[in-house]
Write an enzyme that holds these catalytic residues in place. Structure first.
Site, PDB file in Angstrom:
ATOM      1  N   MET A 188       0.806  -1.226   0.000  1.00 38.90           N
ATOM      2  CA  MET A 188       0.000   0.000   0.000  1.00 38.90           C
ATOM      3  C   MET A 188       0.838   1.276   0.000  1.00 38.90           C
ATOM      4  O   MET A 188       0.496   2.247   0.669  1.00 38.90           O
ATOM      5  CB  MET A 188      -0.956  -0.008   1.198  1.00 38.90           C
ATOM      6  N   LEU A 196       3.556   3.933  -2.556  1.00 39.14           N
ATOM      7  CA  LEU A 196       4.153   4.242  -3.858  1.00 39.14           C
ATOM      8  C   LEU A 196       5.629   3.861  -3.808  1.00 39.14           C
ATOM      9  O   LEU A 196       6.333   4.216  -2.864  1.00 39.14           O
ATOM     10  CB  LEU A 196       4.050   5.741  -4.131  1.00 39.14           C
ATOM     11  N   ASN A 244       2.840  -4.768 -10.476  1.00 44.41           N
ATOM     12  CA  ASN A 244       1.825  -4.518  -9.451  1.00 44.41           C
ATOM     13  C   ASN A 244       0.496  -5.134  -9.878  1.00 44.41           C
ATOM     14  O   ASN A 244       0.168  -5.192 -11.062  1.00 44.41           O
ATOM     15  CB  ASN A 244       1.643  -3.000  -9.268  1.00 44.41           C
ATOM     16  N   HIS A 259      -3.581  -4.712  -9.438  1.00 41.38           N
ATOM     17  CA  HIS A 259      -4.547  -3.679  -9.047  1.00 41.38           C
ATOM     18  C   HIS A 259      -5.972  -4.159  -9.355  1.00 41.38           C
ATOM     19  O   HIS A 259      -6.242  -4.658 -10.450  1.00 41.38           O
ATOM     20  CB  HIS A 259      -4.263  -2.374  -9.809  1.00 41.38           C
TER      21      HIS A 259
HETATM   22  C1  GRF Z   1      -5.663  -6.852  -3.825  1.00 41.95           C
HETATM   23  O1  GRF Z   1      -6.993  -6.580  -4.148  1.00 41.95           O
HETATM   24  C2  GRF Z   1      -4.730  -6.124  -4.775  1.00 41.95           C
HETATM   25  O2  GRF Z   1      -5.246  -5.995  -6.052  1.00 41.95           O
HETATM   26  C3  GRF Z   1      -4.608  -4.783  -4.108  1.00 41.95           C
HETATM   27  O3  GRF Z   1      -4.567  -5.059  -2.733  1.00 41.95           O
HETATM   28  C4  GRF Z   1      -5.291  -6.266  -2.475  1.00 41.95           C
HETATM   29  C5  GRF Z   1      -4.408  -7.172  -1.679  1.00 41.95           C
HETATM   30  O4  GRF Z   1      -5.093  -8.288  -1.192  1.00 41.95           O
HETATM   31  N1  GRF Z   1      -3.466  -4.064  -4.615  1.00 41.95           N
HETATM   32  P1  GRF Z   1      -4.295  -9.428  -0.418  1.00 41.95           P
HETATM   33  O5  GRF Z   1      -3.496  -8.743   0.693  1.00 41.95           O
HETATM   34  O6  GRF Z   1      -3.415 -10.121  -1.402  1.00 41.95           O
HETATM   35  O7  GRF Z   1      -5.349 -10.327   0.153  1.00 41.95           O
END
Ligand code: GRF
Length: 203
Positions: free
Chosen positions: A93, A95, A110, A112
């Site tokens: 989470m 940048l 990444n 998303h």
């Molecule tokens: C996922 O939805 C990913 O796309 C986003 O953060 C979430 C992470 O989920 N960037 P997890 O920690 O892998 O369960």
């Protein structure tokens, strides 16, 4: 042939991390293996999952460093020590800054939970839900200095049906992520370069 060593960056629950760990331990990540987990949250479930799988963890709190450059310089030391070839952001989470971007040019990807460039940033699933769109999806892309702006590698679509709720949509997205991310990583590890693909043709 030596396997390409992958570091997974994760901040939260780490369900995508778990899928990659499972693929790696079962030898199903093509020419790659998960060699290191990096987290900015030492108390996260992601860290717990890595430890359970006996994967080396580097968990550093950015707040313990004077600035982003010193935080990432410390991470880079660990990445170099572990001879990491690729970085996969799976729910990281933050940048990524210039220190890591310069050290790993076109070697950071990444995941998303939207069809980028739509709904970048936080709570992409909630953003799509609130916008009332009929479809959204999942993107894997190369990381650049922007927020979810780098070149797209692969995308998959999720249709939002009449009976869906935010919860069922979230579940559908996660199921798709758990399928798409290992598929893309496996493909990348098996090739020196990969064409960036156009989004799946929308019906
Ligand atoms: C996922 O939805 C990913 O796309 C986003 O953060 C979430 C992470 O989920 N960037 P997890 O920690 O892998 O369960």
């Amino acid at each position: 042939m030596n396997k390409k060593r992958i570091a997974i960056f994760a901040s939260g629950s780490g369900s995508n991390l778990q899928v990659l760990i499972d693929h790696s331990t079962q030898n199903r990540l093509g020419g790659g293996e998960v060699a290191l987990v990096v987290s900015d949250r030492p108390a996260s479930l992601a860290v717990e999952r890595a430890k359970r799988a006996s994967i080396l963890v580097v968990a550093l709190r950015p707040a313990d460093f004077p600035d982003k450059i010193s935080y990432e310089t410390e991470l880079l030391r660990a990445l170099e020590r572990e001879k990491i070839d690729w970085i996969v952001l799976a729910g990281y989470m933050r940048l990524v800054g210039s220190t890591l971007l310069h050290a790993y040019p076109s070697r950071i990807i990444n995941l998303h939970p939207s069809l980028l460039p739509l709904f970048p940033g936080k709570d992409a699933i909630g953003q799509a839900w609130a916008a009332g769109v009929k479809y959204t999806g999942v993107t894997v892309h190369f990381v650049d200095e922007g927020m979810d702006t780098g070149p797209v590698i692969a995308q998959e679509t999720v249709f939002i049906e009449q009976q869906d709720t935010l919860e069922t949509l979230t579940e559908k997205i996660h199921v798709l992520e758990h399928e798409l991310l290992p598929r893309v990583v496996t493909k990348l590890m098996g090739e020196d370069s990969i064409e960036t693909s156009a989004p799946e043709r929308l019906r």
